[in-house]
Design an enzyme around this catalytic site. Structure first.
Site, PDB file in Angstrom:
ATOM      1  N   GLY A   1      -6.446 -10.952  -1.343  1.00 43.04           N
ATOM      2  CA  GLY A   1      -7.207 -12.056  -2.066  1.00 43.04           C
ATOM      3  C   GLY A   1      -7.631 -11.491  -3.342  1.00 43.04           C
ATOM      4  O   GLY A   1      -7.220 -12.105  -4.201  1.00 43.04           O
ATOM      5  N   PHE A   2      -8.192 -10.211  -3.406  1.00 43.16           N
ATOM      6  CA  PHE A   2      -8.715  -9.701  -4.873  1.00 43.16           C
ATOM      7  C   PHE A   2      -9.578 -10.584  -5.434  1.00 43.16           C
ATOM      8  O   PHE A   2      -9.766 -10.848  -6.790  1.00 43.16           O
ATOM      9  CB  PHE A   2      -7.506  -9.389  -5.599  1.00 43.16           C
ATOM     10  CG  PHE A   2      -6.484  -8.538  -4.903  1.00 43.16           C
ATOM     11  CD1 PHE A   2      -6.888  -7.429  -4.446  1.00 43.16           C
ATOM     12  CD2 PHE A   2      -5.329  -9.090  -4.643  1.00 43.16           C
ATOM     13  CE1 PHE A   2      -5.963  -6.437  -3.646  1.00 43.16           C
ATOM     14  CE2 PHE A   2      -4.300  -8.214  -3.810  1.00 43.16           C
ATOM     15  CZ  PHE A   2      -4.818  -7.006  -3.404  1.00 43.16           C
TER      16      PHE A   2
ATOM     17  N   ILE B   1      -9.673  -9.098   4.629  1.00 44.60           N
ATOM     18  CA  ILE B   1      -8.574  -9.672   3.748  1.00 44.60           C
ATOM     19  C   ILE B   1      -7.415  -8.322   3.672  1.00 44.60           C
ATOM     20  O   ILE B   1      -6.800  -8.614   2.549  1.00 44.60           O
ATOM     21  CB  ILE B   1      -9.207 -10.351   2.418  1.00 44.60           C
ATOM     22  CG1 ILE B   1      -9.860  -9.179   1.720  1.00 44.60           C
ATOM     23  CG2 ILE B   1      -9.859 -11.530   2.792  1.00 44.60           C
ATOM     24  CD1 ILE B   1     -10.394  -9.713   0.046  1.00 44.60           C
ATOM     25  N   GLY B   2      -7.522  -7.741   4.474  1.00 43.09           N
ATOM     26  CA  GLY B   2      -6.473  -6.456   4.254  1.00 43.09           C
ATOM     27  C   GLY B   2      -7.436  -5.148   4.144  1.00 43.09           C
ATOM     28  O   GLY B   2      -6.671  -4.243   3.802  1.00 43.09           O
ATOM     29  N   THR B   3      -8.667  -5.365   3.898  1.00 45.39           N
ATOM     30  CA  THR B   3      -9.357  -4.193   3.344  1.00 45.39           C
ATOM     31  C   THR B   3      -9.731  -3.136   4.667  1.00 45.39           C
ATOM     32  O   THR B   3     -10.036  -2.104   4.299  1.00 45.39           O
ATOM     33  CB  THR B   3     -10.622  -4.721   2.793  1.00 45.39           C
ATOM     34  OG1 THR B   3     -11.504  -5.429   4.098  1.00 45.39           O
ATOM     35  CG2 THR B   3     -10.734  -5.576   1.642  1.00 45.39           C
TER      36      THR B   3
ATOM     37  N   GLY C   1     -19.290  -7.069   1.090  1.00 46.40           N
ATOM     38  CA  GLY C   1     -19.092  -7.660   2.304  1.00 46.40           C
ATOM     39  C   GLY C   1     -19.542  -6.479   3.382  1.00 46.40           C
ATOM     40  O   GLY C   1     -20.507  -6.785   4.104  1.00 46.40           O
TER      41      GLY C   1
ATOM     42  N   LYS D   1     -10.575   6.894   5.831  1.00 52.16           N
ATOM     43  CA  LYS D   1      -9.222   6.686   5.955  1.00 52.16           C
ATOM     44  C   LYS D   1      -9.174   5.268   5.092  1.00 52.16           C
ATOM     45  O   LYS D   1      -8.341   5.095   4.317  1.00 52.16           O
ATOM     46  CB  LYS D   1      -8.823   6.488   7.071  1.00 52.16           C
ATOM     47  CG  LYS D   1      -7.090   6.257   7.081  1.00 52.16           C
ATOM     48  CD  LYS D   1      -6.737   6.133   8.532  1.00 52.16           C
ATOM     49  CE  LYS D   1      -5.970   7.533   8.666  1.00 52.16           C
ATOM     50  NZ  LYS D   1      -5.274   7.332  10.030  1.00 52.16           N
TER      51      LYS D   1
ATOM     52  N   GLN E   1      -8.903   1.844  -0.153  1.00 48.82           N
ATOM     53  CA  GLN E   1      -9.493   1.094  -0.872  1.00 48.82           C
ATOM     54  C   GLN E   1      -9.502   1.592  -2.470  1.00 48.82           C
ATOM     55  O   GLN E   1      -9.249   0.616  -3.335  1.00 48.82           O
ATOM     56  CB  GLN E   1     -10.910   0.716  -0.712  1.00 48.82           C
ATOM     57  CG  GLN E   1     -10.982  -0.410   0.584  1.00 48.82           C
ATOM     58  CD  GLN E   1     -10.693  -1.802  -0.065  1.00 48.82           C
ATOM     59  OE1 GLN E   1      -9.648  -1.944  -0.535  1.00 48.82           O
ATOM     60  NE2 GLN E   1     -11.697  -2.786   0.069  1.00 48.82           N
TER      61      GLN E   1
ATOM     62  N   GLU F   1     -14.053  -2.672  -5.053  1.00 47.41           N
ATOM     63  CA  GLU F   1     -13.570  -3.061  -6.704  1.00 47.41           C
ATOM     64  C   GLU F   1     -13.857  -1.732  -7.652  1.00 47.41           C
ATOM     65  O   GLU F   1     -13.089  -1.776  -8.522  1.00 47.41           O
ATOM     66  CB  GLU F   1     -14.659  -4.002  -7.049  1.00 47.41           C
ATOM     67  CG  GLU F   1     -14.214  -5.447  -6.303  1.00 47.41           C
ATOM     68  CD  GLU F   1     -15.221  -6.537  -6.402  1.00 47.41           C
ATOM     69  OE1 GLU F   1     -14.951  -7.158  -7.200  1.00 47.41           O
ATOM     70  OE2 GLU F   1     -16.032  -6.658  -5.493  1.00 47.41           O
TER      71      GLU F   1
END
Lengths: 676, 323
Positions: free
Chosen positions: A223-224, A449-451, A492, A567, A572, A639
């Site tokens: 998503g970013f 979201i893939g994180t 999150g 990991k 990230q 981020e």
């Protein structure tokens, strides 16, 4: 820890929004504005309606019912005005995707076009001062007297940087599948970074009570920020399903994603810094010029980084916006900090050269005791530690600061450094933990979201319960679960994890169930400046023949509280840094000044780094103990990896070539320019 | 996407006989299928020629014949190509990605269309796609477009790497068609845009490329180099295929230079070649030759960087090839 859903993802069993099976499903395909500004005179749907399989055409000729206070980017087909090229002006619903698309091409739209204006400039007559910048910061701040501080400085820099339009480009396109039941309840499988927020936005747009809407987003393919707010596809699926009384599915094309799912605003940033003979800042001024649409105000908080980074008695930050005939900019990884730190950290490098100081030392010398703007104490701040550790690992002490003197054949070699920062926030969240079949079920409407959020929460819950992670099952991605904030703002894990820990603690007391709501706990949080920090080091090779730039080494050192899982954290950080490399060297969406809208709307033209670009990217962290954050002691890490990367690379390009490129991306054209 | 028929050709002659207006031959489809999805190509009928028995790479005396349907991956990996034409193998390997090269054919590679952003967007004008509609690239986004041989109607570039190498090697393109068989020498397959930018090549409707024949490798050293801001999976900003043969007395005995990314065709730098042959193989001579070639350049504001880029690339490549 390996991802708990890794096996279902790599075997293709993980179901994404557009993949849910639905009986009797229909498909919606949008018709997009082909002018940048004006009015829809007439929409002729007669021909489209006669095509095979067509069930309905939605348009402003017969506007579907939506709430009057709906977000104007989501209030589809309510007005005849066209605000930007690519805006949805109609949609066809048909029995197959192909039929819907064919019929969409047959919809005739007549326009009354107006002259458009899509070009941002720092002297645009429409520039104005927004009331606040995202997500609620003061637009301008001023402390002391910047002009006096500059006047007394031994060294000053006055530089302007530009960043282009950038698009998030998650792998999974924005998609939705909507069902209405006989009682008028709506279920939407959506590509949302937060099911609770998506439910609230869809309910508000349609004028429904939130409890009539359910949003499910069990797996989201990136998503970013582009899926952080509800996008038109979710509303269109719901409106279309209501119209044709069948489930309706929609998946945007990559082109449509460029047009309607948000982007990072271009910026023009002027930075003025003064330093005394010892390199201590006497003044810092950072002014950002950026764009928004005529529909909505989106004020990126680009210049707020100066309020956090360096000690100075005279500090001014300001933001100016102009409303253009463009789609509304939106959230993209590290909004504000990412473009802002590109400018500030490039300017700090220029100052280091102007003052004859080492750029690491300059930053260390200006590390503040308290937050420079507000004076709040930091909950923890280890920028200096990151700079020192990075310098040690990178071999910085061997660096000759002279630019343009290292050559390997035709390749000029240089190194650069930049600092990173990102706020460490948390938001109220609810969670429930229960015993199920002797194991533990943890429920929270979080989003992965893939994180690796599902995995991180599994580990957090296992730690709080004192059990092995394989005894914990985390359920997320559903608005029927306990309400949770968005996967965004790097908050999150901090927000969801706080609620999960409290629920697990309650379960341990209760023996059967634990319920938590962190609203009150967060209200009691002390007033502190909470930020993660980091230092990025880059080594580049620049071809003196072709102007090509290759990043031979990239090192990020971060201080982000307790790292929940090594990991997950590493990937990230590396992902953020690699995205920052893209911003530095290749990412750019050209604006079409003649026709409006964007050019290069696909991944063959909008380049993101490939594996061959990311040759040696390394991320490490300092273990940081901070009790003033949340029960995990963690700061968000989604981020900060992208913050500062572009500046470190740009600074390295200067060190390699002696030529400062101040407009991103740093392409061969710009490297070759002074050699013409 | 417009509905279309699909048929599989049984042989080259049958394919040509079966050709009707509105038919397009389908090779690997890595470009044509994309263009169909975009609405840029709207064939009534696809005639799949990708499985014709034209997938061999064979030695014929001192020449090598490459079939039209040979996949790019197989071409680059073939021992004959690697041994005799390493520059050609290298050019192919700089193109696209492994997955695309596994599917893309030799003929399809040569006949791929420009990646100009306006050409690929049916909602905007483009003289190549819709003759007479205008060329917004000239005032707009032309940073990746042509500096040589462009016209007021079109500034597109041809994106192939393979074609650039073939142009430098004097390869011959074998064509069959309604008018019979013929041979088109490279770089003559592609044409400059002029007033008919919709025509990329000299091929007539129904013409089918059956193969490419490579003459004996020219003496001397050869190199293919491709410049791009991303390290892989990107079209050339500028590329070069060069062959340089220097005699014992230090003069240039033979020289071939072709440039990619600069024109509507793979650009054979004949002026530079003429300037070099018989003269000294020195950096100064290379620079003068490059400048002689690029005197013809007519860059636009945002692609002017390609002039020094091409100049630097010619000089650096020849210096690398010189003994």
């Amino acid at each position: 820890m390996n991802r708990v859903e890794g096996r279902v993802k790599v075997t293709g069993l993980a179901t994404y929004a557009a993949e849910y099976p639905a009986e009797n499903v229909a498909y919606a395909y949008p018709v997009q504005a082909q002018i940048a500004k004006g009015r829809v005179k007439r929409i002729d749907v007669a021909q489209a309606l006669e095509l095979p399989g067509v069930l309905a055409v939605l348009s402003c000729e017969d506007p579907p019912r939506v709430a009057e206070d709906a977000d104007p980017e989501l209030a589809l087909f309510q007005r005849r005005d066209v605000a930007y090229r690519g805006q949805f002006v109609a949609a066809v619903v048909a029995d197959t995707y192909e039929n819907a698309r064919a019929a969409a091409a047959a919809v005739r739209v007549d326009y009354d076009p107006d002259d458009h204006d899509v070009r941002l400039s720092a002297d645009h007559p429409g520039l104005y001062r927004p009331d606040v910048v995202n997500p609620g910061f003061p637009t301008d701040t001023a402390k002391g007297d910047v002009e006096a501080g500059l006047a007394q400085a031994a060294t000053t820099v006055d530089v302007t940087y530009e960043t282009p339009v950038l698009h998030n480009n998650p792998m999974e396109p924005h998609a939705a599948l909507a069902f209405w039941d006989a009682e008028g309840r709506l279920l939407v499988y959506d590509t949302a970074q937060g099911a609770s927020g998506s439910r609230a936005a869809i309910a508000k747009t349609l004028g429904l009570p939130p409890d009539r809407v359910r949003v499910v987003s069990r797996h989201v393919g990136g998503g970013f920020g582009a899926k952080g707010t509800t996008r038109p596809q979710a509303v269109l699926a719901a409106l279309a399903a209501r119209e044709v009384r069948r489930p309706v599915k929609i998946a945007l094309t990559r082109h449509q994603m460029f047009d309607v799912t948000g982007y990072r605003t271009p910026t023009i940033q002027r930075v003025r810094i003064g330093a005394d003979a010892e390199g201590r800042l006497t003044a810092l001024e950072h002014v950002a010029y950026e764009q928004t649409s005529t529909l909505l105000e989106f004020a990126e908080q680009t210049a707020v980084v100066g309020r956090v980074m360096y000690a100075t008695p005279n500090l001014r930050t300001a933001h100016r916006l102009v409303r253009l005939d463009v789609s509304t900019p939106s959230w993209m990884r590290a909004p504000g900090e990412c473009p802002g730190m590109y400018a500030l950290e490039s300017a700090m490098d220029e100052l280091a050269y102007a003052a004859g100081l080492d750029p690491v030392e300059l930053r260390v010398r200006n590390d503040p005791e308290t937050e420079p703007e507000g004076g709040l104490p930091f909950s923890s701040r280890n920028l200096v530690g990151c700079l020192r550790e990075g310098a040690r690992r990178f071999g910085w002490e061997r660096r000759d600061p002279a630019p343009g003197i290292r050559r390997e054949g035709e390749w000029l070699v240089g190194t650069g450094v930049a600092a990173s920062t990102y706020p460490a926030r948390r938001m109220p969240c609810q969670a429930v933990a229960t015993v199920r079949d002797g194991d533990f079920l943890v429920q929270v409407a979080a989003a992965d979201i893939g994180t690796g959020a599902r995995t991180a929460l599994t580990r957090i819950a296992a730690g709080a319960l004192g059990v092995a992670p394989d005894r914990v099952h985390v359920e997320l991605g559903d608005s029927d679960l306990p309400r949770a904030p968005v996967a965004g703002g790097s908050m999150g894990t901090a927000s969801w994890g706080s609620a999960v820990v409290r629920a697990c603690e309650e379960l341990r007391r209760d023996g059967r169930e634990g319920r938590a709501d962190t609203t009150e706990e967060i209200k009691r949080d002390a007033e502190l400046a909470r930020h993660a920090f980091g230092a990025q080091f880059a080594e580049v090779r620049v071809s003196s023949v072709t102007g090509e730039v290759r990043v031979s080494r990239l090192l990020g050192v971060f201080a982000a509280g307790h790292i929940v899982d090594a990991k997950l954290a590493r990937s990230q950080f590396l992902g953020g840094m690699t995205m920052g490399m893209g911003m530095a060297l290749m990412e750019e969406t050209p604006i079409d000044e003649e026709f409006g809208g964007f050019l290069h709307r696909d991944l063959a033209q909008y380049h993101v780094p490939v594996c061959a670009d990311a040759r040696h990217v390394e991320a490490v962290w300092l273990e940081e103990h901070d009790d003033a954050l949340n029960p995990m002691g963690s700061k968000g890490i989604g981020e900060i990896g992208i913050v500062g990367t572009a500046a470190a690379i740009g600074n390295a390009v200067f060190h390699a070539t002696g030529h400062r490129v101040r407009e991103l991306p740093i392409t061969p054209a710009k490297i070759l320019a002074p050699r013409f | 996407m417009k509905p279309f028929e699909y048929a599989r050709a049984t042989g080259p002659a049958e394919a040509v006989r079966d050709y009707t207006p509105g038919t397009m031959y389908l090779g690997g489809g890595t470009n044509l299928v994309d263009l169909m999805k975009l609405g840029v190509a709207e064939p009534d009928r696809l005639l799949d020629v990708s499985r014709l028995p034209l997938d061999g790479i064979e030695e014929a005396r001192d020449r090598v014949r490459v079939g039209a349907t040979v996949r790019n991956t197989d071409l680059a990996a073939h021992p004959l190509i690697r041994a005799r034409y390493p520059m050609l193998a290298r050019a192919v390997l700089t193109g696209a990605s492994g997955q695309v090269r596994n599917v893309a054919t030799v003929a399809g590679n040569l006949l791929q269309r420009t990646r100009c952003t306006y050409f690929q967007d049916v909602t905007r004008p483009c003289n190549k796609r819709r003759p007479g509609s205008g060329c917004p690239a000239i005032a707009g986004d032309h940073a990746n477009l042509a500096i040589l041989g462009a016209s007021d109607a079109c500034v597109a570039t041809h994106p192939s790497d393979l074609a650039v190498a073939l142009a430098a090697l004097d390869a011959e393109v074998h064509v069959t068609g309604p008018g019979g068989d013929r041979i088109v020498p490279m770089p003559g397959l592609h044409r400059l845009p002029g007033h008919e930018p919709e025509r990329d090549t000299v091929l007539a409707p129904g013409d089918l490329i059956t193969g490419v024949e490579l003459p004996p490798p020219p003496p001397g050293a050869s190199l293919y180099r491709k410049v791009r801001e991303r390290a892989s999976f990107a079209f050339a900003l500028v590329s070069i295929a060069a062959v340089l043969d220097v005699a014992a007395d230090g003069t240039v005995a033979d020289c071939r230079i072709a440039l990619g990314g600069v024109a509507h065709v793979p650009w054979r730098a004949e002026r530079a070649e003429r300037a070099l042959i018989g003269g000294p193989a020195t950096g100064e001579a290379f620079l003068q030759a490059a400048e002689a070639e690029l005197e013809q350049a007519a860059p636009l504001p945002r692609n002017a960087y390609k002039v020094p880029l091409a100049r630097n690339l010619i000089v650096a490549t020849l210096e690398e090839l010189a003994p």
